[in-house]
Design a protein around this motif. Sequence first.
Motif, mmCIF file in Angstrom:
data_model
loop_
_atom_site.group_PDB
_atom_site.id
_atom_site.type_symbol
_atom_site.label_atom_id
_atom_site.label_comp_id
_atom_site.label_asym_id
_atom_site.label_seq_id
_atom_site.Cartn_x
_atom_site.Cartn_y
_atom_site.Cartn_z
ATOM 1 N N ASP A 191 0.830 -1.203 0.000
ATOM 2 C CA ASP A 191 0.000 0.000 0.000
ATOM 3 C C ASP A 191 0.864 1.252 0.000
ATOM 4 O OD1 ASP A 191 -2.657 -1.355 2.099
ATOM 5 O OD2 ASP A 191 -2.343 -1.340 -0.072
ATOM 6 N N ARG A 202 2.227 1.781 -3.350
ATOM 7 C CA ARG A 202 1.224 2.286 -4.310
ATOM 8 C C ARG A 202 0.969 3.767 -4.089
ATOM 9 N NH1 ARG A 202 -2.918 -0.762 -3.037
ATOM 10 N NH2 ARG A 202 -2.034 -2.582 -4.042
ATOM 11 N N ASP A 224 1.303 -0.827 -8.644
ATOM 12 C CA ASP A 224 1.404 -1.990 -7.757
ATOM 13 C C ASP A 224 2.859 -2.412 -7.623
ATOM 14 O OD1 ASP A 224 -1.631 -3.528 -9.055
ATOM 15 O OD2 ASP A 224 -1.309 -2.209 -7.319
ATOM 16 N N LEU A 234 -2.468 -11.383 -0.740
ATOM 17 C CA LEU A 234 -3.893 -11.175 -1.051
ATOM 18 C C LEU A 234 -4.648 -12.491 -0.972
ATOM 19 C CD1 LEU A 234 -3.594 -8.749 -4.123
ATOM 20 C CD2 LEU A 234 -4.420 -8.166 -1.838
ATOM 21 N N LEU A 240 -8.341 -11.762 0.048
ATOM 22 C CA LEU A 240 -8.682 -10.495 -0.585
ATOM 23 C C LEU A 240 -8.731 -10.583 -2.108
ATOM 24 C CD1 LEU A 240 -6.440 -8.183 1.631
ATOM 25 C CD2 LEU A 240 -8.918 -8.453 1.752
ATOM 26 N N LEU A 241 -8.689 -11.811 -2.615
ATOM 27 C CA LEU A 241 -8.676 -11.936 -4.073
ATOM 28 C C LEU A 241 -9.987 -11.474 -4.691
ATOM 29 C CD1 LEU A 241 -6.846 -15.291 -4.869
ATOM 30 C CD2 LEU A 241 -6.043 -12.971 -5.234
ATOM 31 N N GLU A 252 -11.735 -9.047 -3.916
ATOM 32 C CA GLU A 252 -11.759 -7.593 -4.080
ATOM 33 C C GLU A 252 -10.697 -7.107 -5.058
ATOM 34 O OE1 GLU A 252 -11.508 -8.988 -1.027
ATOM 35 O OE2 GLU A 252 -13.542 -8.711 -0.279
ATOM 36 N N ASN A 253 -9.871 -8.003 -5.543
ATOM 37 C CA ASN A 253 -8.774 -7.600 -6.444
ATOM 38 C C ASN A 253 -8.767 -8.474 -7.699
ATOM 39 O OD1 ASN A 253 -6.857 -5.572 -4.874
ATOM 40 N ND2 ASN A 253 -7.572 -7.096 -3.407
ATOM 41 N N SER A 267 -5.927 -8.530 -11.249
ATOM 42 C CA SER A 267 -4.839 -7.713 -10.708
ATOM 43 C C SER A 267 -3.625 -7.793 -11.638
ATOM 44 C CB SER A 267 -4.451 -8.225 -9.319
ATOM 45 O OG SER A 267 -3.960 -9.551 -9.417
ATOM 46 N N THR A 268 -2.690 -6.891 -11.444
ATOM 47 C CA THR A 268 -1.470 -6.931 -12.256
ATOM 48 C C THR A 268 -0.729 -8.235 -12.023
ATOM 49 O OG1 THR A 268 -0.336 -5.715 -10.498
ATOM 50 C CG2 THR A 268 -1.118 -4.443 -12.377
ATOM 51 N N ASP A 288 -9.625 -17.173 -9.961
ATOM 52 C CA ASP A 288 -9.150 -15.839 -10.314
ATOM 53 C C ASP A 288 -8.248 -15.902 -11.541
ATOM 54 O OD1 ASP A 288 -6.748 -13.585 -9.582
ATOM 55 O OD2 ASP A 288 -8.815 -12.923 -9.330
ATOM 56 N N ASP A 324 -8.404 1.630 -16.469
ATOM 57 C CA ASP A 324 -8.444 0.266 -15.936
ATOM 58 C C ASP A 324 -9.717 -0.475 -16.361
ATOM 59 O OD1 ASP A 324 -7.059 1.496 -12.835
ATOM 60 O OD2 ASP A 324 -6.053 0.696 -14.619
#
Lengths: 525, 622
Positions: free
Chosen positions: B325, B328, B334, B344, B349-350, B352-353, B356-357, B498, B596
């Motif tokens: 964080d 960032r 990232d 993550l 927390l995947l 919510e992301n 991702s990059t 994911d 994005d």
Amino acid sequence: MRTRRVAIPLCALSAVLLLLLVLLPRIADSFRIPTGRFFRGTVRAADRQPRIHPDYAGITIPPNIAPLNFAVRETGVRAICRVSGEKGTVLTVRGRGMSVLFPPRQWKRVLSEHRGSEISLEVFVRTRDGSWLRFSPVVNVVAAEEIDPYLIYRLIPPIYNTWFQMGIYQRNLEGFRETPIYAARPSVRMKGICVNCHSFPARGPSLFLFHTRGDISTTLLATPKGVSRVDMGSKMVYVCWHPDRKTVAFSTNRVRQVFHTARTEVRDVIDENSDLGVYFADTNSFATDTAIARPERLETYPCWSPDGTTLYYCSAPKLLDDINAMETDIYRKVRYDLMKIPFDPDTRSFGKPEVVLSAQETGLSILQPRVSPDGKYLLFCMCPYGCFPIYQPESDLYLMERSSGRYWKLPVNSDESDAWHCWSSNSRWIVFSSKRGTGLFARPYLCHIGADGTAGKPFVVPQRNPAFYDSYLFTYNVPELSSAPVRFRETSFNLSLESPPQKARNLSPDLLPDAGDSLPWRNAR
Amino acid sequence: MNRTRTARAYARNAIVLAGIFLYALAVIDPRALYMSPLTYRSFLLGRDFLVRFLTYPGGPAEYLSAFLIQVYAFPLAGAAVATGILWLVFLVSRAAARRANLPFEEFLAAIPFLACLALLSRYQFHPALILTAMLAISLFLLWESASRASPGACLPVFAVFSCAMFYLAAGGVLLFGLFCVLSGCAARRRFSFIVFCALWTLFLPLAAGLLAPMNPSETFLGNLLFHPANLFRSTYLAVALYGIFYLFLAALATVRRPPVRPVGTGGAFALPAAGRRLFPLWQTAGAGFLLLFLLIAPDRFNRTGLRVDYFADRQMWDAVLREADAYRKRTGADLPSTQVFVALCRKGLLRENPLSTYSQSFISYLLKEDKSFPPVWTAAIWYELGVVNEAEHAWCEALANGQPHPQLLKKLVRACLVRERTGAAKIFLASLEKDIVWRRWASDYLDALEKTGAAPEDEIAQIRARTLKTDHALQVLAADQMFLDLLAANRQNILAYDCLMTLYLLAGDLNGVVKNLGWLGILGYEKIPEPYEEAIVLYQSLTGRQVPLADYSLNSSTVERFARFRNDLAGFKGMIEAGVADERTMVQVLSSRYPDSYLVYYLSHFLLAQHPEAGKRPGAGQ
């Protein structure tokens, strides 16, 4: 002044004597063998053998082997080992803690005195409460026949594709000394090279050959005249010297490596193409024959018979054209037959090949044939499929009687891969690489083979530190027994690598495939 | 008065040392140094490891260096060691400058000190190289003193010192020899002396090569600052410069007689008499320059990455996410570290992301590259996915290619245990038992394995529950099939889902996205992630088919955004047809309007005329 000069040394001497007087009984105590007569503390008998590591219990050992140092894996503070034989107690060793380290000279004397008979190792363990535990004796047999004193092997990390350091080393089996023959380290001039399977004729490394790939792909041939570099392209993979010491059978392989997603052993190797050829060191030329270089077959793992009139090898149908065909799992169907073909050393010509043992008969792939020097037996391994048994956990060693063709599975095998085997010059010992216990790191194991083909219990090559293999992160590859050390210096190999190569004549350009730099393994840099 | 000056000098030294210590502790963070693959050297307890280093030239220096590096794992001790080495550099440099009778000796000594500080800041602080240089200079100074005191002892002392130097620090003998030769030239010693020094320096490694099996060129160049591999790296330029500085000092050392020093002067960063009159200005300017240098020197990117590695190694996932964080916020991007992705995953927390990059990088690797040579950064992802075979593959590659770093060995322990290869795990653990930092961890782990037969970590069972059950050759296994197999093996493998959806999105396979929406409910998604929503609206628009969403619904903002996007797109198409704009401009403008957004990605990769994938309809991959 004079008094002071005398008094000081006298005082010092007195102090030392006093110290000795106090400590001597304790020291003597700890050396005493608990016989129950003059030992303080009880001696209890344990009705079983001790757990020792490495497992050197119930084995047949060469009379010239290095001390079989071991650690006692029992609960205690100190171990003592008493070695007995026909002549009574011959050696008593107080362990360093729970490790028993035999004094080399006394060990050698014990073995030479008991050649051909049994020795008994009685282990005593002192427990924390001060008492002693006496275990049932471990009985080993000292063979009459010696083993070749040198073991030559390649030390590599558990390589998948890339590597940083590897080398060929030799170990004196009568002691613990290991010296590098060629350690392929990256240098200022070279990023790195891979050293291939090494080979020398009939246990005598006055001739030595290995192949390199990477920055410099070449064959290094060491003779009494020196080390020379032979340019054959990237032909040689597996090699075997003819007894005439002028001819070398080799395989040229286009190797591909694959990785499994859910198998115990992740790695797998397939040959997209392979053929056999022979290199003639006296004329610096190489050739092949249509019989051993068939386009529709994969030929590999050449091995000469001791009289040089027969070449054993492995052959399988070529089912896989390229790696993309692997999605059909067809690579699991590739199984090698054991073949032999007559060879005339005078005319240097081959006869007609014949099947010795077919994969169809065994249901397995037959690989790495090695004929015993006395010509009586053929040692090979079998695995479910493929050409690379060290990557097959099911790979096991088998022995075949050449005269009758009868073969049987040796009782030396484990649940993990057992392969890369080799005979001693007297045909009474074999060495092989085994991944038992770890599945990832191969260790060299020795085993006695009787004249009737019975195999003893295998044991790992001893190290000075009994716990050496427990944390050693390198794997022993292609162990070969040798009657003498390799005397070529590493610097000679380095110098020859940088010298102009002698281009070998290809007498069969249309037959031998150009394997190129086909090995998937490469230097990391 | 003298006592006051001495006390002031000591106080100044203490302040400087304290400043360096705090800088090393708080700014550099020794733990980051410990984790740096560029500086790390493995060190094992035991006689065998020591004997290995004692058997070749330069081994002792490398052994000491390897030991010192282990100390970095402990922040306070590590900072103290770094401070100590820097202080040693300063003291030796100052002694050399004094011997050369140079003015402003403290300022001159600060040059190599700052160079080493720069190395420290770049996380390329090799104790072996620095100790080699210090030893060479120190022995040269000793030799020089001995030669002055007894000129007849010049050659024998040189011979003895050079042998010692060669054994202790290998290539440092070249430095020592050069210093002595230059000193001989400057002092106009006999030509035979100079020739002897030069030949002896060159002969030593060759003689060692004859006596023992070693490569002379390697031993000669080992531990040497001027190694060709090192010299031309920009980060080593500073080191090379200060090496040349020492050569300059050596040349002057014998030309100028040592000064008669007034009593009471000296101390670190003490000014010469002229400077003392300007005491406040000089000191303030110097301190300011130093402060500025220290602020800009640290390689913050490297530090963040290494600290993340450190926290991840200790499974401090919250700390990992905090670092990410902070990165960032600082950079707007990232942090490119797989460990953040793993964090993550571990922290759940995947959901919510999505897209991702990290997942994009991984999928890009899967789609484009030959999987025979997996880069080590993919290993952690393979492990979390449950394709532990491939994780072991990547970690073994790293092991074969370099140092057996404890973090690597620990990962291999876990990988082996997941795959139920306890024997191999014990080998790695036994190796770790000899490591200073991790011996207790390894010992406890081994005890637990011996007593219970099971690993003392829940993670092993959790990862094992995700592993693939059917075997394939990885090179020919389609990536989406692999993810589906993983989901079939464990229906809670959210990372596999994911990655699967990321794969479909990046490949433009909208059909694949739509077909696998059913997993959202199984995996506990509260809502449809935005990229998936955009893919759904795209699919519906392009095929005219409605996608059943079960208990989920599309976010109205997504629907509105898509409507605006379509309008913008229509507008641009008109402009393109009119020749007013081109496709590249359109993509640029849309990217800025819809940052994005998957809509822009799909448009630019799959719908535009110039793209090789253009014209493909959704579901072409099916």
